[in-house]
Design a protein around this motif. Sequence first.
Motif, mmCIF file in Angstrom:
data_model
loop_
_atom_site.group_PDB
_atom_site.id
_atom_site.type_symbol
_atom_site.label_atom_id
_atom_site.label_comp_id
_atom_site.label_asym_id
_atom_site.label_seq_id
_atom_site.Cartn_x
_atom_site.Cartn_y
_atom_site.Cartn_z
ATOM 1 N N GLY A 138 0.642 -1.125 -0.106
ATOM 2 C CA GLY A 138 0.025 -0.032 0.047
ATOM 3 C C GLY A 138 0.850 1.227 0.011
ATOM 4 N N GLN A 139 0.679 2.384 -0.987
ATOM 5 C CA GLN A 139 1.183 3.452 -1.054
ATOM 6 C C GLN A 139 0.230 4.568 -1.264
ATOM 7 O OE1 GLN A 139 4.756 3.402 -3.719
ATOM 8 N NE2 GLN A 139 4.403 1.328 -4.203
ATOM 9 N N PHE A 140 -1.028 4.243 -1.163
ATOM 10 C CA PHE A 140 -1.926 5.322 -1.316
ATOM 11 C C PHE A 140 -1.956 6.744 -0.491
ATOM 12 C CE2 PHE A 140 -5.743 7.650 -1.178
ATOM 13 C CZ PHE A 140 -6.559 7.655 -2.425
ATOM 14 N N ASN A 141 -2.090 7.876 -1.494
ATOM 15 C CA ASN A 141 -1.788 9.007 -0.979
ATOM 16 C C ASN A 141 -2.990 9.977 -1.799
ATOM 17 O OD1 ASN A 141 -0.948 12.007 -0.929
ATOM 18 N ND2 ASN A 141 0.040 11.271 0.978
ATOM 19 N N LEU A 142 -3.854 10.689 -1.048
ATOM 20 C CA LEU A 142 -4.846 11.391 -1.812
ATOM 21 C C LEU A 142 -4.253 12.269 -2.846
ATOM 22 C CD1 LEU A 142 -7.813 11.722 -2.089
ATOM 23 C CD2 LEU A 142 -7.990 13.313 -0.458
ATOM 24 N N PHE A 143 -3.287 12.815 -2.415
ATOM 25 C CA PHE A 143 -2.607 14.121 -3.281
ATOM 26 C C PHE A 143 -1.450 13.708 -4.261
ATOM 27 C CE2 PHE A 143 -4.048 15.841 1.025
ATOM 28 C CZ PHE A 143 -4.817 16.759 0.510
ATOM 29 N N TYR A 144 -0.640 12.854 -3.861
ATOM 30 C CA TYR A 144 0.714 12.380 -4.863
ATOM 31 C C TYR A 144 0.948 11.010 -5.064
ATOM 32 C CZ TYR A 144 1.708 17.514 -4.062
ATOM 33 O OH TYR A 144 1.457 18.617 -3.994
ATOM 34 N N ARG A 145 -0.113 10.063 -4.517
ATOM 35 C CA ARG A 145 0.001 8.917 -4.905
ATOM 36 C C ARG A 145 -1.496 8.140 -5.010
ATOM 37 N NH1 ARG A 145 4.801 6.093 -4.601
ATOM 38 N NH2 ARG A 145 6.753 7.055 -3.804
ATOM 39 N N ASN A 146 -2.277 8.946 -5.567
ATOM 40 C CA ASN A 146 -3.634 8.555 -5.851
ATOM 41 C C ASN A 146 -4.042 7.372 -7.064
ATOM 42 O OD1 ASN A 146 -3.831 10.306 -8.081
ATOM 43 N ND2 ASN A 146 -4.084 11.895 -6.718
ATOM 44 N N CYS A 147 -5.196 7.416 -7.207
ATOM 45 C CA CYS A 147 -5.401 6.401 -8.576
ATOM 46 C C CYS A 147 -4.794 6.980 -9.558
ATOM 47 C CB CYS A 147 -6.759 5.954 -8.353
ATOM 48 S SG CYS A 147 -8.133 7.287 -8.321
ATOM 49 N N ALA A 148 -5.173 8.330 -9.769
ATOM 50 C CA ALA A 148 -5.078 8.904 -11.215
ATOM 51 C C ALA A 148 -3.403 8.694 -11.425
ATOM 52 C CB ALA A 148 -5.344 10.252 -11.308
ATOM 53 N N ASP A 149 -2.375 8.809 -10.246
ATOM 54 C CA ASP A 149 -1.040 8.767 -10.464
ATOM 55 C C ASP A 149 -0.684 7.444 -10.792
ATOM 56 O OD1 ASP A 149 -0.008 11.597 -9.629
ATOM 57 O OD2 ASP A 149 -1.050 10.832 -7.499
ATOM 58 N N PHE A 150 -1.215 6.444 -10.249
ATOM 59 C CA PHE A 150 -1.024 5.027 -10.524
ATOM 60 C C PHE A 150 -1.314 4.892 -12.017
ATOM 61 C CE2 PHE A 150 -2.458 0.558 -11.030
ATOM 62 C CZ PHE A 150 -1.301 -0.035 -10.840
ATOM 63 N N ALA A 151 -2.551 5.256 -12.584
ATOM 64 C CA ALA A 151 -2.817 5.114 -13.818
ATOM 65 C C ALA A 151 -1.846 5.851 -14.780
ATOM 66 C CB ALA A 151 -4.456 5.391 -14.327
ATOM 67 N N ARG A 152 -1.243 7.005 -14.433
ATOM 68 C CA ARG A 152 -0.417 7.851 -15.127
ATOM 69 C C ARG A 152 0.810 7.086 -15.289
ATOM 70 N NH1 ARG A 152 3.607 10.984 -13.442
ATOM 71 N NH2 ARG A 152 4.391 12.394 -15.170
ATOM 72 N N SER A 153 1.143 6.449 -14.288
ATOM 73 C CA SER A 153 2.693 5.879 -14.148
ATOM 74 C C SER A 153 2.628 4.748 -15.115
ATOM 75 C CB SER A 153 2.861 5.093 -12.794
ATOM 76 O OG SER A 153 2.123 3.991 -12.287
ATOM 77 N N ILE A 154 1.395 3.810 -15.517
ATOM 78 C CA ILE A 154 1.379 2.900 -16.322
ATOM 79 C C ILE A 154 1.346 3.511 -17.548
ATOM 80 C CG2 ILE A 154 -0.228 0.901 -17.192
ATOM 81 C CD1 ILE A 154 -1.124 0.335 -14.487
ATOM 82 N N LEU A 155 0.679 4.467 -17.992
ATOM 83 C CA LEU A 155 0.635 4.943 -19.448
ATOM 84 C C LEU A 155 2.046 5.715 -19.717
ATOM 85 C CD1 LEU A 155 -2.797 6.746 -19.091
ATOM 86 C CD2 LEU A 155 -2.452 5.159 -20.710
ATOM 87 N N ARG A 156 2.485 6.138 -18.898
ATOM 88 C CA ARG A 156 3.889 6.899 -18.943
ATOM 89 C C ARG A 156 4.866 6.025 -19.198
ATOM 90 N NH1 ARG A 156 5.640 11.927 -18.631
ATOM 91 N NH2 ARG A 156 7.916 12.410 -18.241
ATOM 92 N N SER A 157 4.930 4.756 -18.701
ATOM 93 C CA SER A 157 5.936 3.685 -18.885
ATOM 94 C C SER A 157 5.658 2.839 -20.230
ATOM 95 C CB SER A 157 6.043 2.678 -17.601
ATOM 96 O OG SER A 157 4.589 2.041 -17.512
ATOM 97 N N THR A 158 4.530 2.815 -20.614
ATOM 98 C CA THR A 158 4.277 2.210 -21.997
ATOM 99 C C THR A 158 4.293 3.213 -22.939
ATOM 100 O OG1 THR A 158 2.410 1.223 -20.404
ATOM 101 C CG2 THR A 158 2.246 1.147 -23.020
ATOM 102 N N PHE A 159 4.089 4.478 -22.830
ATOM 103 C CA PHE A 159 4.386 5.335 -23.909
ATOM 104 C C PHE A 159 5.431 6.527 -23.223
ATOM 105 C CE2 PHE A 159 0.116 3.752 -24.600
ATOM 106 C CZ PHE A 159 0.294 3.266 -25.891
#
Length: 351
Positions: free
Chosen positions: A181-202
Amino acid sequence: MPRMRQAANFLAAALCFVLFAPLCAHASISLLVEEPFGSFGAFNPTGHAAVYLDNICADSPTRLRLCHTGEMGVVVSRYHRVDGYDWVAIPLIPYLYAVEHIEDVPQTATIELEKELRDRYRRAHLLNLAPSREDGSTPRGEWIQLIGSSYDRHIYGFELETTRDQDEGIIARLNDSHNRGQFNLFYRNCADFARSILRSTFPGSIPRNAMSDFWLTTPKHLARLVSKFGEKNPELRFHTFQIPQVPGSIPRSRRVDGIGESLVRSKKYMVPLAFFSPTTAASLMAAYIGTGRFKMPKSAPVMAQLQTPLQPPGIIVAEDRIQLPVTPPPFIEAKMCSTVIPLLEAEGGGN
């Protein structure tokens, strides 16, 4: 002789398609932006972000692999307080409807039915993540976010095509990650996780965030960036779709907003701010107009994967099944190996 040659080319094409279709078939990654609902949704209008991978499936909720024939992929997202894990992967249909087959989706839903379907699926597949209480009853907790999302929310999808190598890269990165678990509402939220997958893929595709959201990553801002990236790269066959909230007595979800957008659209915040600090109000409005405006694709077709195998578009299979009219995107089609196409074109069979 020409007929024999044509027959031989046809057989070669068919053999290549059978042997290599899994390598040539369409695969994609989709950002799912889910509308907010309930009391927390009234407080936080940003909603939820998840990633749908149609060529990646789950050996378990925390272990990924390439899909086998007939499987529909997984939805992966970051969660808070789900047995200590940072991310969990759930098959598409259970994630949306808490059932295993699209044919079992109810036409309408109540809160009671939603709870029953979720608990039934939990007992069958998720006891390791959400064990029953000592008396055998259903536990409380955030595990309910894992399944049946479409009973509570309307969902928008933003799809980009992927290659097999990219899919294998996603699998390797997530399987090898420290999934705690790394969830943080401001800088480790669900959108940050989705962004990390998209950014590593592209690589280099998705900037951190915009001034309009105070340098935080929100689902709607992420959708805006994915849309811009897809439009600039037509080879990725960018496509939008939506997944409607299941009809019924469950309250409807609310529109999804960014942080700056929610402030600008709210008179109770903007009027006092404009009175006490006109410069701040003007800056906030300028940031929203410059980088924050984005309309969700409300005219997009319903997700093509939700069509039942033998169901023509717009037809209800049975009285107790949900109607899902479908307009499949034009690029979802079987793709033959590039080595076969010249053979067909040589015989006049090309398009």
